[in-house]
Design a protein around this motif. Structure first.
Motif, PDB file in Angstrom:
ATOM      1  N   GLN A   1       0.830  -1.210   0.000  1.00 42.79           N
ATOM      2  CA  GLN A   1       0.000   0.000   0.000  1.00 42.79           C
ATOM      3  C   GLN A   1       0.860   1.254   0.000  1.00 42.79           C
ATOM      4  O   GLN A   1       0.536   2.246  -0.665  1.00 42.79           O
ATOM      5  CB  GLN A   1      -0.915  -0.010   1.229  1.00 42.79           C
ATOM      6  CG  GLN A   1      -1.919   1.115   1.271  1.00 42.79           C
ATOM      7  CD  GLN A   1      -2.933   1.030   0.148  1.00 42.79           C
ATOM      8  OE1 GLN A   1      -3.540  -0.011  -0.074  1.00 42.79           O
ATOM      9  NE2 GLN A   1      -3.122   2.111  -0.578  1.00 42.79           N
TER      10      GLN A   1
ATOM     11  N   TYR B   1       3.325  -7.045  -2.997  1.00 39.36           N
ATOM     12  CA  TYR B   1       1.990  -7.649  -2.998  1.00 39.36           C
ATOM     13  C   TYR B   1       2.024  -9.104  -3.431  1.00 39.36           C
ATOM     14  O   TYR B   1       1.214  -9.917  -2.971  1.00 39.36           O
ATOM     15  CB  TYR B   1       1.059  -6.850  -3.907  1.00 39.36           C
ATOM     16  CG  TYR B   1      -0.399  -7.178  -3.710  1.00 39.36           C
ATOM     17  CD1 TYR B   1      -1.023  -6.924  -2.491  1.00 39.36           C
ATOM     18  CD2 TYR B   1      -1.153  -7.756  -4.718  1.00 39.36           C
ATOM     19  CE1 TYR B   1      -2.363  -7.221  -2.292  1.00 39.36           C
ATOM     20  CE2 TYR B   1      -2.489  -8.058  -4.529  1.00 39.36           C
ATOM     21  CZ  TYR B   1      -3.093  -7.796  -3.317  1.00 39.36           C
ATOM     22  OH  TYR B   1      -4.413  -8.105  -3.117  1.00 39.36           O
TER      23      TYR B   1
ATOM     24  N   THR C   1      -5.432  -2.622   6.738  1.00 37.19           N
ATOM     25  CA  THR C   1      -5.044  -1.653   5.708  1.00 37.19           C
ATOM     26  C   THR C   1      -5.768  -0.331   5.924  1.00 37.19           C
ATOM     27  O   THR C   1      -5.176   0.745   5.810  1.00 37.19           O
ATOM     28  CB  THR C   1      -5.367  -2.201   4.304  1.00 37.19           C
ATOM     29  OG1 THR C   1      -4.664  -3.419   4.097  1.00 37.19           O
ATOM     30  CG2 THR C   1      -4.953  -1.205   3.225  1.00 37.19           C
TER      31      THR C   1
ATOM     32  N   VAL D   1      -5.531   4.439  -3.804  1.00 35.40           N
ATOM     33  CA  VAL D   1      -6.152   3.794  -2.641  1.00 35.40           C
ATOM     34  C   VAL D   1      -7.401   3.027  -3.061  1.00 35.40           C
ATOM     35  O   VAL D   1      -7.599   1.866  -2.677  1.00 35.40           O
ATOM     36  CB  VAL D   1      -6.501   4.836  -1.560  1.00 35.40           C
ATOM     37  CG1 VAL D   1      -7.309   4.196  -0.437  1.00 35.40           C
ATOM     38  CG2 VAL D   1      -5.230   5.469  -0.998  1.00 35.40           C
TER      39      VAL D   1
ATOM     40  N   SER E   1      -6.423  -0.114  -5.152  1.00 32.83           N
ATOM     41  CA  SER E   1      -5.752  -1.162  -4.381  1.00 32.83           C
ATOM     42  C   SER E   1      -6.707  -1.856  -3.419  1.00 32.83           C
ATOM     43  O   SER E   1      -6.657  -3.080  -3.255  1.00 32.83           O
ATOM     44  CB  SER E   1      -4.559  -0.582  -3.621  1.00 32.83           C
ATOM     45  OG  SER E   1      -4.980   0.406  -2.695  1.00 32.83           O
TER      46      SER E   1
ATOM     47  N   TYR F   1      -7.748  -5.716  -3.791  1.00 38.29           N
ATOM     48  CA  TYR F   1      -7.389  -6.610  -2.686  1.00 38.29           C
ATOM     49  C   TYR F   1      -8.561  -7.473  -2.241  1.00 38.29           C
ATOM     50  O   TYR F   1      -8.443  -8.704  -2.164  1.00 38.29           O
ATOM     51  CB  TYR F   1      -6.884  -5.788  -1.496  1.00 38.29           C
ATOM     52  CG  TYR F   1      -6.725  -6.617  -0.240  1.00 38.29           C
ATOM     53  CD1 TYR F   1      -5.577  -7.380  -0.035  1.00 38.29           C
ATOM     54  CD2 TYR F   1      -7.725  -6.656   0.722  1.00 38.29           C
ATOM     55  CE1 TYR F   1      -5.445  -8.163   1.109  1.00 38.29           C
ATOM     56  CE2 TYR F   1      -7.594  -7.437   1.862  1.00 38.29           C
ATOM     57  CZ  TYR F   1      -6.458  -8.183   2.049  1.00 38.29           C
ATOM     58  OH  TYR F   1      -6.334  -8.969   3.164  1.00 38.29           O
TER      59      TYR F   1
END
Length: 228
Positions: A27, A58, A88, A125, A128, A132
């Motif tokens: 991140q 990752y 996160t 952000v 991701s 995820y």
């Protein structure tokens, strides 16, 4: 390790630690673009692999989650993935509050530099987080679907198949949302040309696919070590 502490108990702590560390690192490194030169040319990207900096860290999360799935089962792996999503969000909240806190006039790091390095833009952000939660849950699902159908045999097959498909999903969602969808339709971040978006997707996925094949012996070794 103490005499009363089993390898499986140690493995649980180690693999969760690796997963969370790689997740948080990815991140924080997502906004930097990397370029690797190849000695040969491939479609779309040519002789250069361009990818977000998060790709390296990752990829390690899938290694850790596959080992964890094999050792502790689907429910435990699902819990780790969902807790990772919450951690996160917590990490982002802590970084944001630190950025917003007043800076000392004699600080060795300026406010702008600190924010630029540690805080990804909203499009990064969004991309991701969405990538995820979808890809990691898919990874756990596929891993155990193959495990059931093969009577717990062929660890190499479920490791490669689950990682390869989930990495493809992750790559397409992250790159598309972060570098095209969010900037174009939500007005956050800078939109890339579609050719560059395609190049980022291919470059990132080629690296992740190579890691999926390369980490298989390490998955076998890790599982064997903590099962001993």
């Amino acid at each position: 390790m103490s005499r009363t502490e089993s390898p499986l108990a140690t493995g649980r702590v180690v693999l969760i630690g690796v997963f969370m560390t790689a997740l948080v690192t990815s991140q924080l490194t997502a906004s930097k673009l990397l370029m690797f030169q190849l000695p040969f040319s491939i479609p779309v990207t040519g002789s250069s692999l361009v990818m977000p900096g998060a790709a390296l860290a990752y990829a390690l999360t899938f290694f850790a989650s596959d080992c964890y799935s094999e050792l502790y089962g689907r429910n435990a792996a699902q819990t780790m993935v969902n807790v990772g999503f919450g951690m996160t969000l917590l990490m982002l909240a802590l970084v944001w509050t630190t950025i917003k806190a007043p800076i000392a006039p004699f600080s060795g790091v300026g406010q702008a530099e600190f924010s630029r390095v540690l805080w990804s833009s909203a499009n990064i952000v969004a991309g991701s987080l969405l990538a995820y939660i979808v890809s990691q849950n898919w990874d756990v699902y596929v891993f155990h679907a193959i495990r059931r159908r093969t009577d717990s045999k062929y660890l190499w097959l479920r490791n490669i198949a689950s990682t390869a498909t989930s990495q493809a999903i992750d790559t397409v969602i992250f790159v598309s949302v972060a570098f095209y969808v969010a900037p174009t339709y939500l007005g956050v971040g800078s939109a890339y040309e579609l050719s560059m978006v395609a190049s980022l997707i291919v470059g990132q996925y080629v690296l992740k696919l190579a890691i999926a094949f390369a980490d298989t012996p390490f998955v076998y070794g890790t599982v064997a070590y903590f099962r001993r």
